[in-house]
Design a protein around this motif. Sequence first.
Motif, mmCIF file in Angstrom:
data_model
loop_
_atom_site.group_PDB
_atom_site.id
_atom_site.type_symbol
_atom_site.label_atom_id
_atom_site.label_comp_id
_atom_site.label_asym_id
_atom_site.label_seq_id
_atom_site.Cartn_x
_atom_site.Cartn_y
_atom_site.Cartn_z
ATOM 1 N N SER A 1 41.224 33.196 30.979
ATOM 2 C CA SER A 1 40.204 33.212 32.028
ATOM 3 C C SER A 1 40.588 32.274 33.159
ATOM 4 N N SER A 2 41.111 31.108 32.817
ATOM 5 C CA SER A 2 41.530 30.143 33.827
ATOM 6 C C SER A 2 42.712 30.674 34.634
ATOM 7 N N CYS A 3 43.659 31.309 33.951
ATOM 8 C CA CYS A 3 44.810 31.891 34.661
ATOM 9 C C CYS A 3 44.354 32.947 35.663
ATOM 10 N N GLY A 4 43.444 33.805 35.227
ATOM 11 C CA GLY A 4 42.920 34.828 36.122
ATOM 12 C C GLY A 4 42.164 34.229 37.294
ATOM 13 N N ALA A 5 41.372 33.176 37.014
ATOM 14 C CA ALA A 5 40.584 32.536 38.056
ATOM 15 C C ALA A 5 41.461 31.851 39.095
ATOM 16 N N PHE A 6 42.475 31.107 38.635
ATOM 17 C CA PHE A 6 43.377 30.426 39.563
ATOM 18 C C PHE A 6 44.179 31.427 40.392
ATOM 19 N N THR A 7 44.579 32.518 39.772
ATOM 20 C CA THR A 7 45.311 33.546 40.505
ATOM 21 C C THR A 7 44.454 34.122 41.630
ATOM 22 N N GLY A 8 43.202 34.419 41.319
ATOM 23 C CA GLY A 8 42.290 34.938 42.326
ATOM 24 C C GLY A 8 42.034 33.948 43.441
ATOM 25 N N PHE A 9 41.827 32.682 43.069
ATOM 26 C CA PHE A 9 41.569 31.644 44.072
ATOM 27 C C PHE A 9 42.744 31.484 45.029
ATOM 28 N N LEU B 1 35.326 32.366 40.317
ATOM 29 C CA LEU B 1 34.261 32.510 39.325
ATOM 30 C C LEU B 1 34.176 33.933 38.787
ATOM 31 N N TYR B 2 34.280 34.919 39.672
ATOM 32 C CA TYR B 2 34.162 36.300 39.218
ATOM 33 C C TYR B 2 35.366 36.706 38.373
ATOM 34 N N ALA B 3 36.540 36.210 38.742
ATOM 35 C CA ALA B 3 37.731 36.491 37.933
ATOM 36 C C ALA B 3 37.600 35.855 36.549
ATOM 37 N N TYR B 4 37.067 34.638 36.509
ATOM 38 C CA TYR B 4 36.851 33.965 35.221
ATOM 39 C C TYR B 4 35.884 34.789 34.366
ATOM 40 N N PHE B 5 34.826 35.264 34.984
ATOM 41 C CA PHE B 5 33.840 36.082 34.275
ATOM 42 C C PHE B 5 34.475 37.352 33.715
#
Length: 270
Positions: free
Chosen positions: A96-104, A74-78
């Motif tokens: 945003s989704s790419c960043g979020a999935f990478t973080g997850f 969530l924070y990466a998406y933000f």
Amino acid sequence: MELILAKIAVSIGTVLVLSVLAERAGPRVAGVLSGYPIGTAILLYFIAIEQGITFASESAVYALPGLIATLTFLYAYFLVSKISVNLPVLAQIFLSSCGAFTGFLAVSWVFQLASLGLAAAAAVLLVAIFVALVLFRKIENVRILNRVRLTKGVVVLRAALAAIIVLVISGLAAWIGPQWAGLLSGFPVTLYPMMLILHFSYGAAPVHTLIRNFPRGMGALWIYTLSVSLGYPVLGLELGTICAFGAATVYLVSYTTFVWMRQKSVQATR
């Protein structure tokens, strides 16, 4: 086949309820209620049916740090959506989704290397929730003013995304083992499709509100997952699930009542 249809039906129902709630009550309320253990509960329940109580109970231990991966998601998406605000909306969503999935996945990979007991996993998640509450509180709350009508296309997209996520994660459980199955159970199954639709329909601001308020309802997720890990081996699948939902509901009702009373008290003093 019946089990697959059950997964699809449950996923569709929960996504639709949250989506309507976000538009009627606003993303702030939906963000808090997204902490209710819907996606995690769906995955752990079906994992228990397919792989057994012991497997699901072990998975629940790693679902706790899996929720830390969700906070990272969530924070990466933000952060990425904030940086890419001047790009076309589809580019914002993609990046945003790419960043979020990478973080997850990065956080999940770190935790799968660790040998965690239930107490340690629960304690680490509590610390992460408090950190997220501090980190997310600077995000602005925004209400949806001009609502987009729930068309059939929107409904189908929301439902399909959630159903696909549930089918993939629960289907992979036997291949990836209880650690990874638990970590992936923390994925925001019902929240992510709603984020995508809100972002596409209204821009990034309401999604940020959703993200800001998500940690406030995470106590329910913490209680539910802890209850599953402890309760499934003793109470079995059905009763263990009911008791876990009951404990999570008590927390969420207590929390929302406290917030409501505090708001009324503040308004009365003005």
